[in-house]
Design an enzyme around this catalytic site. Structure first.
Site, PDB file in Angstrom:
ATOM      1  N   HIS A 175       0.797  -1.237   0.000  1.00  0.00           N
ATOM      2  CA  HIS A 175       0.000   0.000   0.000  1.00  0.00           C
ATOM      3  C   HIS A 175       0.828   1.284   0.000  1.00  0.00           C
ATOM      4  O   HIS A 175       0.271   2.374  -0.069  1.00  0.00           O
ATOM      5  CB  HIS A 175      -0.952   0.035   1.210  1.00  0.00           C
ATOM      6  CG  HIS A 175      -0.243   0.308   2.508  1.00  0.00           C
ATOM      7  ND1 HIS A 175       0.344  -0.680   3.257  1.00  0.00           N
ATOM      8  CD2 HIS A 175       0.003   1.457   3.180  1.00  0.00           C
ATOM      9  CE1 HIS A 175       0.902  -0.154   4.322  1.00  0.00           C
ATOM     10  NE2 HIS A 175       0.714   1.145   4.308  1.00  0.00           N
TER      11      HIS A 175
HETATM   12  C1  UD1 Z   1      -1.886   5.950   5.477  1.00  0.00           C
HETATM   13  C2  UD1 Z   1      -0.551   6.465   6.002  1.00  0.00           C
HETATM   14  C3  UD1 Z   1       0.490   5.384   5.920  1.00  0.00           C
HETATM   15  C4  UD1 Z   1       0.009   4.115   6.619  1.00  0.00           C
HETATM   16  C5  UD1 Z   1      -1.338   3.697   6.078  1.00  0.00           C
HETATM   17  C6  UD1 Z   1      -1.871   2.550   6.890  1.00  0.00           C
HETATM   18  C7  UD1 Z   1      -0.151   8.887   5.641  1.00  0.00           C
HETATM   19  C8  UD1 Z   1       0.578   9.881   4.830  1.00  0.00           C
HETATM   20  N1  UD1 Z   1      -0.077   7.592   5.205  1.00  0.00           N
HETATM   21  O1  UD1 Z   1      -1.694   5.653   4.092  1.00  0.00           O
HETATM   22  O2  UD1 Z   1       1.677   5.815   6.555  1.00  0.00           O
HETATM   23  O3  UD1 Z   1       0.950   3.084   6.390  1.00  0.00           O
HETATM   24  O4  UD1 Z   1      -2.264   4.791   6.195  1.00  0.00           O
HETATM   25  O5  UD1 Z   1      -2.849   1.831   6.220  1.00  0.00           O
HETATM   26  O6  UD1 Z   1      -0.755   9.212   6.634  1.00  0.00           O
HETATM   27  N2  UD1 Z   1      -9.118   5.084   1.294  1.00  0.00           N
HETATM   28  C9  UD1 Z   1     -10.390   4.571   1.247  1.00  0.00           C
HETATM   29  N3  UD1 Z   1     -10.996   4.282   2.435  1.00  0.00           N
HETATM   30  C10 UD1 Z   1     -10.419   4.465   3.642  1.00  0.00           C
HETATM   31  C11 UD1 Z   1      -9.129   4.998   3.669  1.00  0.00           C
HETATM   32  C12 UD1 Z   1      -8.483   5.297   2.488  1.00  0.00           C
HETATM   33  O7  UD1 Z   1     -10.961   4.374   0.186  1.00  0.00           O
HETATM   34  O8  UD1 Z   1     -11.042   4.160   4.683  1.00  0.00           O
HETATM   35  C13 UD1 Z   1      -8.409   5.341   0.003  1.00  0.00           C
HETATM   36  C14 UD1 Z   1      -8.706   6.729  -0.585  1.00  0.00           C
HETATM   37  O9  UD1 Z   1      -8.714   6.571  -1.977  1.00  0.00           O
HETATM   38  C15 UD1 Z   1      -7.463   7.511  -0.168  1.00  0.00           C
HETATM   39  C16 UD1 Z   1      -6.376   6.461  -0.203  1.00  0.00           C
HETATM   40  O10 UD1 Z   1      -7.000   5.262   0.224  1.00  0.00           O
HETATM   41  O11 UD1 Z   1      -7.198   8.582  -1.039  1.00  0.00           O
HETATM   42  C17 UD1 Z   1      -5.189   6.765   0.681  1.00  0.00           C
HETATM   43  O12 UD1 Z   1      -5.598   6.980   2.041  1.00  0.00           O
HETATM   44  P1  UD1 Z   1      -4.697   7.859   3.032  1.00  0.00           P
HETATM   45  O13 UD1 Z   1      -5.253   7.772   4.405  1.00  0.00           O
HETATM   46  O14 UD1 Z   1      -4.459   9.191   2.469  1.00  0.00           O
HETATM   47  O15 UD1 Z   1      -3.288   7.154   2.987  1.00  0.00           O
HETATM   48  P2  UD1 Z   1      -2.924   5.608   3.109  1.00  0.00           P
HETATM   49  O16 UD1 Z   1      -2.381   5.164   1.804  1.00  0.00           O
HETATM   50  O17 UD1 Z   1      -4.066   4.863   3.695  1.00  0.00           O
HETATM   51  N1  UDP Z   2      -4.060  -5.416   9.034  1.00  0.00           N
HETATM   52  C1  UDP Z   2      -5.364  -5.890   9.217  1.00  0.00           C
HETATM   53  N2  UDP Z   2      -6.080  -6.239   8.114  1.00  0.00           N
HETATM   54  C2  UDP Z   2      -5.582  -6.173   6.847  1.00  0.00           C
HETATM   55  C3  UDP Z   2      -4.252  -5.691   6.676  1.00  0.00           C
HETATM   56  C4  UDP Z   2      -3.525  -5.315   7.792  1.00  0.00           C
HETATM   57  O1  UDP Z   2      -5.844  -5.982  10.350  1.00  0.00           O
HETATM   58  O2  UDP Z   2      -6.302  -6.505   5.888  1.00  0.00           O
HETATM   59  C5  UDP Z   2      -3.285  -5.021  10.214  1.00  0.00           C
HETATM   60  C6  UDP Z   2      -1.953  -5.706  10.345  1.00  0.00           C
HETATM   61  O3  UDP Z   2      -2.096  -6.951  11.010  1.00  0.00           O
HETATM   62  C7  UDP Z   2      -1.140  -4.695  11.128  1.00  0.00           C
HETATM   63  C8  UDP Z   2      -1.668  -3.373  10.636  1.00  0.00           C
HETATM   64  O4  UDP Z   2      -2.954  -3.649  10.071  1.00  0.00           O
HETATM   65  O5  UDP Z   2      -1.412  -4.808  12.519  1.00  0.00           O
HETATM   66  C9  UDP Z   2      -0.752  -2.807   9.589  1.00  0.00           C
HETATM   67  O6  UDP Z   2      -1.364  -1.710   8.984  1.00  0.00           O
HETATM   68  P1  UDP Z   2      -0.960  -1.175   7.551  1.00  0.00           P
HETATM   69  O7  UDP Z   2      -0.243  -2.225   6.794  1.00  0.00           O
HETATM   70  O8  UDP Z   2      -2.188  -0.588   6.951  1.00  0.00           O
HETATM   71  O9  UDP Z   2      -0.005   0.059   7.891  1.00  0.00           O
HETATM   72  P2  UDP Z   2       1.532   0.229   8.284  1.00  0.00           P
HETATM   73  O10 UDP Z   2       1.832  -0.680   9.414  1.00  0.00           O
HETATM   74  O11 UDP Z   2       2.350  -0.033   7.069  1.00  0.00           O
HETATM   75  O12 UDP Z   2       1.610   1.682   8.649  1.00  0.00           O
END
Ligand code: UD1
Ligand code: UDP
Length: 359
Positions: A205
């Site tokens: 992601h």
């Molecule tokens: C964010 C964090 C990242 C973290 C990740 C965990 C920042 C800059 N990035 O990335 O460090 O590893 O969360 O998962 O804060 N979206 C949905 N539904 C949701 C959430 C997101 O559709 O509930 C989609 C939207 O298209 C959005 C995109 O995901 O634009 C990115 O979401 P965003 O929260 O901006 O960043 P992440 O990639 O989730």
């Molecule tokens: N996780 C979850 N369901 C999923 C994918 C990840 O519960 O489908 C959990 C995972 O076990 C871990 C956390 O989400 O505890 C990691 O989050 P993510 O990979 O979104 O973010 P990051 O750790 O890279 O910031």
């Protein structure tokens, strides 16, 4: 007793907050949970409150998605209002997301003491949004709770020594808290027709792996070429980017790749624990692979969790197909070579005790 405002917003923060919130409340401290609304799909947010008994947020800013400036700015405005009204003794933030940064800025500007959980992590890659978020947050924080010795050293190299505590990793606390429950309740292996040790688990992601169509295409062509079942709970960002670049149908129908919606934490623990190997660019998933002694290939050039690589359990393969495919055949250490690098599973209690003592 102290009053704390805990700030969460993204999936991994709900998981990190669970043990910390429990420890604060058991000690008799008052905690308010502020959800920025950065993640909002049921499977990215509410499922963790429901399944892990994280208390419902007292405030939800519903900021949702947007550019970095827009998202962080809206959070900052909303968090400031809450902090001005609540006047807590401490603001607690987790990790490195935009929610973390907004919480840190709001607290420091109001002169409210700030505690950063998962302080000191560095990738030394300033192109990652997470890197500036965590560097700025650490330099705003009064209390820096480090999960690893490397994190403590990273902070010392930046002149940060006051308020630094090596406490271990709340994600390890969470794994210990929920592993048994996951075994008892999760039916995910049966639901997906998977055999223990008979599949690979993948999650991707990161912005730099998903935002460039050529990179995304390269990653998915390797994943679809693997000669073993590959289960991929797909982050909404990745799904959106696959769709935008016209790759979703191909990814969903080719090879042995099984794309599924994001799963709950209990299901994720079971998928991780029983995978033959994990491919990921997630910070949390790299660590959980280590906790379960499951080999991990990280599709990045660097990692903040260097101990997982030094111990031989994680290989940084980047996105080169040959390295990924070679990694699948690599000889990893035996299950018994698992030094406890992330604390003793009690980090949340240590955090709560330290906050209570200094106030
Ligand atoms: C964010 C964090 C990242 C973290 C990740 C965990 C920042 C800059 N990035 O990335 O460090 O590893 O969360 O998962 O804060 N979206 C949905 N539904 C949701 C959430 C997101 O559709 O509930 C989609 C939207 O298209 C959005 C995109 O995901 O634009 C990115 O979401 P965003 O929260 O901006 O960043 P992440 O990639 O989730
Ligand atoms: N996780 C979850 N369901 C999923 C994918 C990840 O519960 O489908 C959990 C995972 O076990 C871990 C956390 O989400 O505890 C990691 O989050 P993510 O990979 O979104 O973010 P990051 O750790 O890279 O910031």
């Amino acid at each position: 007793m102290i009053k704390v405002v805990t700030i969460v917003g993204a999936r991994p923060q709900f998981i990190k907050a669970v043990p910390v919130s429990r420890a604060l409340r058991e000690a008799g401290h008052t905690e308010f949970i502020l959800h920025t609304g950065q993640h909002y799909d049921y499977g990215m947010s509410q499922v963790f409150f429901d399944e892990l008994s994280l208390p419902s947020p007292d405030f939800n800013l519903n900021v949702r998605s947007g550019s970095h400036g827009q998202q962080t700015g809206q959070m900052l405005i909303g968090i400031e209002e809450v902090l001005q009204a609540e006047k807590p003794d401490w603001v607690v933030v987790f990790g490195d997301t935009n929610s973390t940064l907004a919480g840190a800025l709001a607290a420091v500007k109001l002169h409210i003491p700030l505690a950063h959980v998962e302080a000191g992590l560095r990738s030394y890659n300033r192109e990652m949004p997470e890197e500036h978020n965590r560097v700025i947050t650490d330099h705003c924080a009064d209390m820096l709770f480090c999960p690893t010795k490397t994190a403590v050293e990273n902070l010392a190299n930046e002149g940060l020594k006051n308020g630094v505590h090596l406490v271990g990793d709340p994600m390890y606390d969470a794994v210990l808290m929920f592993s048994e429950k996951a075994k008892q309740y999760s039916t995910i292996l049966h639901d997906l027709g998977l055999k223990m040790g008979g599949y690979l688990l993948a999650t991707i992601h990161r912005a730099y792996n998903t935002d460039e169509p050529d990179t995304l295409k390269a990653i998915f062509s390797v994943l679809t070429s693997i000669d073993e079942p590959v289960v991929f709970p797909i982050h909404p960002r990745t799904r959106q980017k696959l769709q935008d670049s016209g790759l979703l149908t191909h990814a969903a129908t080719q090879g042995n790749l099984q794309l599924i919606d994001p799963v709950s934490y209990l299901d994720m623990l079971i998928l991780e624990q029983n995978a033959r190997l994990i491919l990921t660019d997630s910070g949390g998933v790299q660590k959980e692979a280590y906790f379960f002694a499951v080999p991990c290939l990280t599709l990045r050039r660097e990692t903040e969790w260097v101990e997982t690589v030094q111990s031989g359990w994680n290989i940084l393969v980047g996105i080169e197909p040959e390295r990924i495919l070679a990694g699948l055949r690599h000889d990893f250490p035996s299950k018994y070579q698992q030094p406890a690098l992330f604390g003793n599973g009690q980090s949340a209690y240590t955090i709560s005790n330290i906050l209570g003592e200094v106030s």
